[in-house]
Design a protein around this motif. Sequence first.
Motif, PDB file in Angstrom:
ATOM      1  N   SER A  35       0.845  -1.314   0.057  1.00  0.00           N
ATOM      2  CA  SER A  35      -0.070   0.018   0.189  1.00  0.00           C
ATOM      3  C   SER A  35       0.803   1.239   0.167  1.00  0.00           C
ATOM      4  CB  SER A  35      -0.848  -0.020   1.304  1.00  0.00           C
ATOM      5  OG  SER A  35      -0.148   0.257   2.345  1.00  0.00           O
ATOM      6  N   ILE A  36       1.996   0.963  -0.099  1.00  0.00           N
ATOM      7  CA  ILE A  36       2.982   2.287  -0.282  1.00  0.00           C
ATOM      8  C   ILE A  36       2.635   3.315  -1.290  1.00  0.00           C
ATOM      9  CG2 ILE A  36       5.393   3.156  -0.433  1.00  0.00           C
ATOM     10  CD1 ILE A  36       6.297   0.948   0.862  1.00  0.00           C
ATOM     11  N   PRO A  71      14.292 -17.785  -5.309  1.00  0.00           N
ATOM     12  CA  PRO A  71      14.630 -18.275  -3.968  1.00  0.00           C
ATOM     13  C   PRO A  71      15.752 -17.587  -3.131  1.00  0.00           C
ATOM     14  CG  PRO A  71      14.010 -19.961  -5.754  1.00  0.00           C
ATOM     15  CD  PRO A  71      14.212 -18.722  -6.349  1.00  0.00           C
ATOM     16  N   LEU A  72      16.881 -17.472  -4.052  1.00  0.00           N
ATOM     17  CA  LEU A  72      18.066 -16.721  -3.201  1.00  0.00           C
ATOM     18  C   LEU A  72      17.811 -15.399  -2.709  1.00  0.00           C
ATOM     19  CD1 LEU A  72      20.950 -16.563  -2.505  1.00  0.00           C
ATOM     20  CD2 LEU A  72      21.328 -15.555  -4.883  1.00  0.00           C
ATOM     21  N   VAL A  73      16.648 -14.511  -3.524  1.00  0.00           N
ATOM     22  CA  VAL A  73      16.428 -13.252  -3.113  1.00  0.00           C
ATOM     23  C   VAL A  73      15.416 -13.333  -1.796  1.00  0.00           C
ATOM     24  CG1 VAL A  73      15.360 -10.868  -3.624  1.00  0.00           C
ATOM     25  CG2 VAL A  73      16.934 -12.147  -5.356  1.00  0.00           C
ATOM     26  N   ARG A  74      14.619 -14.389  -1.963  1.00  0.00           N
ATOM     27  CA  ARG A  74      13.392 -14.477  -0.911  1.00  0.00           C
ATOM     28  C   ARG A  74      14.293 -14.914   0.448  1.00  0.00           C
ATOM     29  NH1 ARG A  74       9.600 -18.804  -2.279  1.00  0.00           N
ATOM     30  NH2 ARG A  74      10.768 -19.057  -4.014  1.00  0.00           N
ATOM     31  N   ALA A  75      15.306 -15.724   0.199  1.00  0.00           N
ATOM     32  CA  ALA A  75      16.052 -16.050   1.382  1.00  0.00           C
ATOM     33  C   ALA A  75      17.004 -14.827   1.871  1.00  0.00           C
ATOM     34  CB  ALA A  75      17.023 -17.598   1.091  1.00  0.00           C
ATOM     35  N   GLN A  76      17.436 -14.363   1.242  1.00  0.00           N
ATOM     36  CA  GLN A  76      18.667 -12.987   1.313  1.00  0.00           C
ATOM     37  C   GLN A  76      17.872 -11.774   0.966  1.00  0.00           C
ATOM     38  OE1 GLN A  76      21.296 -13.742   2.810  1.00  0.00           O
ATOM     39  NE2 GLN A  76      21.006 -15.782   2.850  1.00  0.00           N
ATOM     40  N   ARG A  77      16.910 -11.359   1.859  1.00  0.00           N
ATOM     41  CA  ARG A  77      16.161 -10.079   1.718  1.00  0.00           C
ATOM     42  C   ARG A  77      16.729  -8.674   1.539  1.00  0.00           C
ATOM     43  NH1 ARG A  77      11.893 -11.043  -0.514  1.00  0.00           N
ATOM     44  NH2 ARG A  77      11.062  -9.188   0.269  1.00  0.00           N
ATOM     45  N   TRP A  78      18.013  -8.671   1.748  1.00  0.00           N
ATOM     46  CA  TRP A  78      18.825  -7.623   1.494  1.00  0.00           C
ATOM     47  C   TRP A  78      19.258  -7.574  -0.144  1.00  0.00           C
ATOM     48  CZ3 TRP A  78      23.625  -8.322  -0.812  1.00  0.00           C
ATOM     49  CH2 TRP A  78      24.314  -9.560  -0.718  1.00  0.00           C
ATOM     50  N   LEU A  79      19.038  -8.509  -0.829  1.00  0.00           N
ATOM     51  CA  LEU A  79      19.337  -8.509  -2.118  1.00  0.00           C
ATOM     52  C   LEU A  79      18.035  -7.879  -2.859  1.00  0.00           C
ATOM     53  CD1 LEU A  79      20.767 -12.076  -2.762  1.00  0.00           C
ATOM     54  CD2 LEU A  79      21.749  -9.972  -2.850  1.00  0.00           C
ATOM     55  N   VAL A  80      16.818  -7.696  -2.239  1.00  0.00           N
ATOM     56  CA  VAL A  80      15.804  -7.132  -2.933  1.00  0.00           C
ATOM     57  C   VAL A  80      16.276  -5.815  -3.290  1.00  0.00           C
ATOM     58  CG1 VAL A  80      13.501  -6.017  -2.573  1.00  0.00           C
ATOM     59  CG2 VAL A  80      14.120  -8.078  -1.283  1.00  0.00           C
ATOM     60  N   ILE A  85      17.345   5.756  -2.576  1.00  0.00           N
ATOM     61  CA  ILE A  85      16.498   5.442  -1.254  1.00  0.00           C
ATOM     62  C   ILE A  85      15.469   5.536  -1.485  1.00  0.00           C
ATOM     63  CG2 ILE A  85      16.307   6.151   1.189  1.00  0.00           C
ATOM     64  CD1 ILE A  85      19.015   7.353   1.048  1.00  0.00           C
ATOM     65  N   VAL A  86      14.539   6.465  -2.235  1.00  0.00           N
ATOM     66  CA  VAL A  86      13.121   6.619  -2.299  1.00  0.00           C
ATOM     67  C   VAL A  86      12.661   5.201  -3.134  1.00  0.00           C
ATOM     68  CG1 VAL A  86      11.285   7.821  -3.666  1.00  0.00           C
ATOM     69  CG2 VAL A  86      12.689   8.940  -2.038  1.00  0.00           C
ATOM     70  N   ILE A  87      13.448   4.994  -4.386  1.00  0.00           N
ATOM     71  CA  ILE A  87      13.120   4.042  -5.456  1.00  0.00           C
ATOM     72  C   ILE A  87      13.321   2.691  -4.565  1.00  0.00           C
ATOM     73  CG2 ILE A  87      13.311   5.276  -7.226  1.00  0.00           C
ATOM     74  CD1 ILE A  87      16.045   4.020  -7.867  1.00  0.00           C
ATOM     75  N   ALA A  88      14.147   2.345  -3.782  1.00  0.00           N
ATOM     76  CA  ALA A  88      14.295   0.912  -3.182  1.00  0.00           C
ATOM     77  C   ALA A  88      13.289   1.081  -2.081  1.00  0.00           C
ATOM     78  CB  ALA A  88      15.777   1.122  -2.251  1.00  0.00           C
ATOM     79  N   ALA A  89      12.753   2.056  -1.324  1.00  0.00           N
ATOM     80  CA  ALA A  89      11.976   1.993  -0.178  1.00  0.00           C
ATOM     81  C   ALA A  89      10.646   1.620  -0.622  1.00  0.00           C
ATOM     82  CB  ALA A  89      11.839   3.402   0.404  1.00  0.00           C
ATOM     83  N   VAL A  90      10.181   1.991  -1.999  1.00  0.00           N
ATOM     84  CA  VAL A  90       8.745   1.831  -2.442  1.00  0.00           C
ATOM     85  C   VAL A  90       8.679   0.859  -3.563  1.00  0.00           C
ATOM     86  CG1 VAL A  90       8.228   4.012  -1.874  1.00  0.00           C
ATOM     87  CG2 VAL A  90       9.049   3.630  -4.226  1.00  0.00           C
ATOM     88  N   SER A  91       9.890  -0.038  -3.752  1.00  0.00           N
ATOM     89  CA  SER A  91       9.847  -1.302  -4.608  1.00  0.00           C
ATOM     90  C   SER A  91       9.360  -0.633  -6.119  1.00  0.00           C
ATOM     91  CB  SER A  91       8.840  -2.148  -4.295  1.00  0.00           C
ATOM     92  OG  SER A  91       9.352  -2.826  -3.095  1.00  0.00           O
ATOM     93  N   ALA A  92      10.185   0.500  -6.451  1.00  0.00           N
ATOM     94  CA  ALA A  92       9.782   1.091  -7.784  1.00  0.00           C
ATOM     95  C   ALA A  92      10.243   0.146  -8.800  1.00  0.00           C
ATOM     96  CB  ALA A  92      10.577   2.256  -7.725  1.00  0.00           C
TER      97      ALA A  92
END
Length: 177
Positions: free
Chosen positions: A8-9, A168-177, A147-154
């Motif tokens: 909902s961002i 799977p790797l990204v789901r396991a390592q959330r910092w890769l999002v 920072i903004v584009i990362a924060a709002v999943s742009a």
Amino acid sequence: MALATEKSIVTTATGRRSLAVLRLATGFIFLWAFLDKTFGLGFSTPVERAWVNGGAPAQGFLMSEGVVGPFKDVFASLATPLTDWLFMAGMLGIGVAVMAGIGLRVSAVVGSLIMVLMYVAEWPFMANAASTNPLVDYHIIYALALIVIAAVSAGDTWGIGAWWKSLPLVRAQRWLV
């Protein structure tokens, strides 16, 4: 007051598209810096100073008259061929990742760090500094945009961010999002 959830961002299509345009433009700034410095396209780097022609993009900046202020000697000490490789890898990696909409958290951290270091190197607090604003210049705006584009999943709009986040790797390592 409750915090917004990730879904909902940004609630409007216009908002998501606007942030996608910001993402693409910001990514292109970094990608263009890589291309111009690599091939000497003549905008900020003449062909004779291109990286492919033996130029030293980071060393050139760190040893230039544009680096001023109390940390000038510190930045000059960082002027090595390794710094050129790290800077150019950063410009390419950030540019491609941001334009694709993947790895936005890492890109925001690394890109913001590079921008803040360049901001400090140019030391805009001096009266005769090249900057027209001693507090907020383009380095700060670029860092904030990352920072903004990362924060709002742009990266999910007009990018491959949603697919990237399903790996799977990204789901396991959330910092890769």
